[in-house]
Design a protein around this motif. Sequence first.
Motif, PDB file in Angstrom:
ATOM      1  N   HIS A   1       1.201  -1.343   0.781  1.00 18.26           N
ATOM      2  CA  HIS A   1      -0.056   0.455   0.309  1.00 18.26           C
ATOM      3  C   HIS A   1       0.679   1.786   0.076  1.00 18.26           C
ATOM      4  N   GLY A   2       1.919   1.329   0.634  1.00 21.55           N
ATOM      5  CA  GLY A   2       2.564   2.216   0.629  1.00 21.55           C
ATOM      6  C   GLY A   2       3.891   2.412  -0.980  1.00 21.55           C
ATOM      7  N   PHE A   3       3.939   1.283  -1.619  1.00 27.07           N
ATOM      8  CA  PHE A   3       4.207   2.344  -3.201  1.00 27.07           C
ATOM      9  C   PHE A   3       3.777   1.238  -4.242  1.00 27.07           C
ATOM     10  N   PHE A   4       3.832  -0.071  -4.036  1.00 30.14           N
ATOM     11  CA  PHE A   4       3.563  -1.073  -5.225  1.00 30.14           C
ATOM     12  C   PHE A   4       2.105  -0.105  -5.997  1.00 30.14           C
ATOM     13  N   LEU A   5       1.044  -0.839  -5.027  1.00 31.15           N
ATOM     14  CA  LEU A   5       0.234  -0.690  -5.600  1.00 31.15           C
ATOM     15  C   LEU A   5      -0.402   0.524  -6.198  1.00 31.15           C
ATOM     16  N   PRO A   6       0.150   2.003  -5.084  1.00 28.17           N
ATOM     17  CA  PRO A   6       0.047   3.059  -5.617  1.00 28.17           C
ATOM     18  C   PRO A   6       0.338   3.536  -6.581  1.00 28.17           C
ATOM     19  N   MET A   7       1.592   3.078  -7.126  1.00 22.52           N
ATOM     20  CA  MET A   7       2.692   2.962  -8.567  1.00 22.52           C
ATOM     21  C   MET A   7       1.498   2.679  -9.030  1.00 22.52           C
ATOM     22  N   LEU A   8       1.266   0.663  -9.818  1.00 25.50           N
ATOM     23  CA  LEU A   8       0.765   0.290 -10.802  1.00 25.50           C
ATOM     24  C   LEU A   8      -0.534   0.928 -10.649  1.00 25.50           C
ATOM     25  N   LYS A   9      -1.501   1.406  -9.846  1.00 28.82           N
ATOM     26  CA  LYS A   9      -2.511   2.073 -10.608  1.00 28.82           C
ATOM     27  C   LYS A   9      -2.767   2.791 -11.485  1.00 28.82           C
ATOM     28  N   LYS A  10      -1.677   3.800 -11.313  1.00 27.11           N
ATOM     29  CA  LYS A  10      -0.806   5.165 -12.551  1.00 27.11           C
ATOM     30  C   LYS A  10      -1.261   4.213 -14.034  1.00 27.11           C
ATOM     31  N   PHE A  11      -0.857   3.041 -13.921  1.00 25.02           N
ATOM     32  CA  PHE A  11      -0.456   2.182 -14.840  1.00 25.02           C
ATOM     33  C   PHE A  11      -2.736   1.466 -15.775  1.00 25.02           C
ATOM     34  N   GLY A  12      -3.052   1.776 -14.659  1.00 29.16           N
ATOM     35  CA  GLY A  12      -4.867   0.937 -14.456  1.00 29.16           C
ATOM     36  C   GLY A  12      -4.292  -0.382 -13.601  1.00 29.16           C
ATOM     37  N   TYR A  13      -4.049  -0.470 -13.002  1.00 32.85           N
ATOM     38  CA  TYR A  13      -4.174  -1.873 -12.532  1.00 32.85           C
ATOM     39  C   TYR A  13      -4.614  -1.905 -10.951  1.00 32.85           C
ATOM     40  N   GLU A  14      -5.055  -2.800 -10.825  1.00 30.48           N
ATOM     41  CA  GLU A  14      -5.572  -3.313  -9.413  1.00 30.48           C
ATOM     42  C   GLU A  14      -5.200  -4.060  -8.247  1.00 30.48           C
ATOM     43  N   GLY A  15      -5.396  -4.358  -7.368  1.00 30.90           N
ATOM     44  CA  GLY A  15      -4.036  -5.366  -6.027  1.00 30.90           C
ATOM     45  C   GLY A  15      -5.494  -5.646  -4.812  1.00 30.90           C
ATOM     46  N   ILE A  16      -4.871  -6.847  -4.309  1.00 30.66           N
ATOM     47  CA  ILE A  16      -4.596  -7.784  -2.971  1.00 30.66           C
ATOM     48  C   ILE A  16      -3.616  -8.120  -2.239  1.00 30.66           C
ATOM     49  N   PHE A  17      -3.958  -7.399  -1.333  1.00 29.89           N
ATOM     50  CA  PHE A  17      -2.345  -8.368  -0.455  1.00 29.89           C
ATOM     51  C   PHE A  17      -3.018  -8.904   0.892  1.00 29.89           C
ATOM     52  N   LEU A  18      -2.204 -10.062   1.169  1.00 31.79           N
ATOM     53  CA  LEU A  18      -2.238 -10.778   2.207  1.00 31.79           C
ATOM     54  C   LEU A  18      -0.802 -10.907   3.458  1.00 31.79           C
ATOM     55  N   PRO A  19      -0.774 -10.407   3.792  1.00 26.85           N
ATOM     56  CA  PRO A  19       0.361 -10.263   4.841  1.00 26.85           C
ATOM     57  C   PRO A  19       0.708 -11.514   5.557  1.00 26.85           C
ATOM     58  N   LYS A  20       1.737 -12.149   5.755  1.00 27.90           N
ATOM     59  CA  LYS A  20       2.256 -13.124   6.882  1.00 27.90           C
ATOM     60  C   LYS A  20       1.878 -13.133   8.179  1.00 27.90           C
ATOM     61  N   VAL A  21       1.296 -13.327   8.925  1.00 28.08           N
ATOM     62  CA  VAL A  21       1.058 -13.509  10.669  1.00 28.08           C
ATOM     63  C   VAL A  21       2.560 -14.291  10.897  1.00 28.08           C
ATOM     64  N   HIS A  22       3.290 -13.340  11.825  1.00 22.73           N
ATOM     65  CA  HIS A  22       4.424 -13.552  12.163  1.00 22.73           C
ATOM     66  C   HIS A  22       5.480 -13.607  10.738  1.00 22.73           C
ATOM     67  N   SER A  23       6.135 -12.110  10.297  1.00 20.26           N
ATOM     68  CA  SER A  23       6.872 -11.689   9.708  1.00 20.26           C
ATOM     69  C   SER A  23       8.022 -12.169  10.280  1.00 20.26           C
ATOM     70  N   PRO A  24       9.147 -12.559   9.846  1.00 25.04           N
ATOM     71  CA  PRO A  24      10.212 -12.532  10.035  1.00 25.04           C
ATOM     72  C   PRO A  24      10.859 -10.603  10.611  1.00 25.04           C
ATOM     73  N   GLY A  25      10.304 -10.180   9.467  1.00 26.90           N
ATOM     74  CA  GLY A  25      10.968  -8.148   9.324  1.00 26.90           C
ATOM     75  C   GLY A  25      10.318  -7.415  10.605  1.00 26.90           C
ATOM     76  N   VAL A  26       9.277  -8.207  11.065  1.00 29.51           N
ATOM     77  CA  VAL A  26       8.011  -7.276  12.316  1.00 29.51           C
ATOM     78  C   VAL A  26       9.273  -7.300  13.296  1.00 29.51           C
ATOM     79  N   LYS A  27       9.356  -8.279  13.537  1.00 28.50           N
ATOM     80  CA  LYS A  27      10.397  -7.979  13.982  1.00 28.50           C
ATOM     81  C   LYS A  27      12.129  -7.343  15.013  1.00 28.50           C
ATOM     82  N   LEU A  28      12.663  -6.897  13.341  1.00 32.02           N
ATOM     83  CA  LEU A  28      13.344  -6.769  13.062  1.00 32.02           C
ATOM     84  C   LEU A  28      12.876  -4.400  13.025  1.00 32.02           C
TER      85      LEU A  28
END
Length: 449
Positions: free
Chosen positions: A237-264
């Motif tokens: 939502h912070g980059f890919f979807l807003p940028m791709l919307k400019k080119f006529g795209y829409e999308g959906i996203f599913l985050p991981k529970v307990h993604s390893p990057g979160v604790k970092l």
Amino acid sequence: MCRGSNLFSLVLMMLLPCYRSFIPSNMNKATLAFCIRRKPHVHSLSKSYGNSHNDTNGLFQISNNDKYCNITDDFGCQALEIHTFPPKSNEQWIRIELEPPDISHISKEEVMQQISQAEKDQSAYGRSDLYQRDWLPVGDEGMIPAQEKGTDLDNLFTVLQFNVLAEGLSFGPNARSPFTPTQRLQEFKAKNTYGGFTSVKHPEVCFNYQLRRWRLLQAILDVDADIIGLEEVDRFHGFFLPMLKKFGYEGIFLPKVHSPGVKLGWYSDGCALIFRSNMFKLEGFKHHKYSRGNQVCIVARLRHRLTHQVIKLVVTHLKAQQNEKCELIRKQQVDQILQEFLNETTSIEEEPIIVLGDFNSEPSSESVKKVRGFLQSAYDLERDEKLVTTWKTRGNSTVRRVIDYIFYSTNLQLKSILSIPFETVEEEKMPSLRYPSDHILIAAKFELP
């Protein structure tokens, strides 16, 4: 302040902008959450999926203890933080960056200028043009271009599969995370600088996400795909979807529970399904968390606007690590993917299926063999000796593997595939100044039945 909530309703509300068209713009959050709870059919794939907000196989296992917060990260960006309390497990966090308010005014031309500037900035350190890729027709007709084979161009569409390498899994020693880490960051940095890709030339440039995100977008846009499956996305939502919307795209996203990057201190990564909105209409979707592991799967139905043909799409990222225990988990995850097809009242013969994903398994593995028992691979997994989807060096270990796939049902006609730049990858490995991920993007063109 955090509040207890029906978590699935809140996630739908915050994460699925493609459904805004169903909802009056003047509706407040409480009314919106209530509306989603009362009308689950808007979001269900079919009657067989039931009421998705009560589905324990869905995005989360709903608990009265689940809480959510609207928060602001250390850079002032708005975000959503979800605390979920699975049975017999510790508290787990999900963090999702929301769309920045100052991004909507950016034009398509300005996006292309940013892409060009990022490539130019990297070119100061070496050759930075993306790998040359060509479309290779497949089938008995040889190398005749697909448009000259009697293909009905109105029925032709392109799919793309790409693991984009999460920012939270590849940051450098001087990178500032959006949140305060909960793990001893200095200890982690000493062992995992740049995600372990320490042999990459000019890593401070290759992994600078302010540049790398534009190179990822460039690689995606160059293919001009109609359906896009992405993994390790932590800036949807912070980059890919807003940028791709400019080119006529829409999308959906599913985050991981307990993604390893979160604790970092970073955002949760996950899977994304993106589609060209003037070609396809989203008929419904299901978010699926596997029974083992923190991996996730998006199952969706897209209707081709011109022909009204419905295609079932799956985007997934399976368990990593190469050992017997993890392969057993991947087999179980594949079983759950296949169960989605086998439980449907509509047969595979009637409704085409495409599966996109990073399976973390070779073609000879039991997990991949299971999928191939039902679906075909767009790429030749037996005879193409130069097929590779990841070729990277971490420390002193260099690994060349085929783990990313495009699978499809036989009622779709495969027309062409995007070439693999074997010689270039062999010399440089990935990531590099010429390629922004440790996985090579793969793509295929299909004709609808």
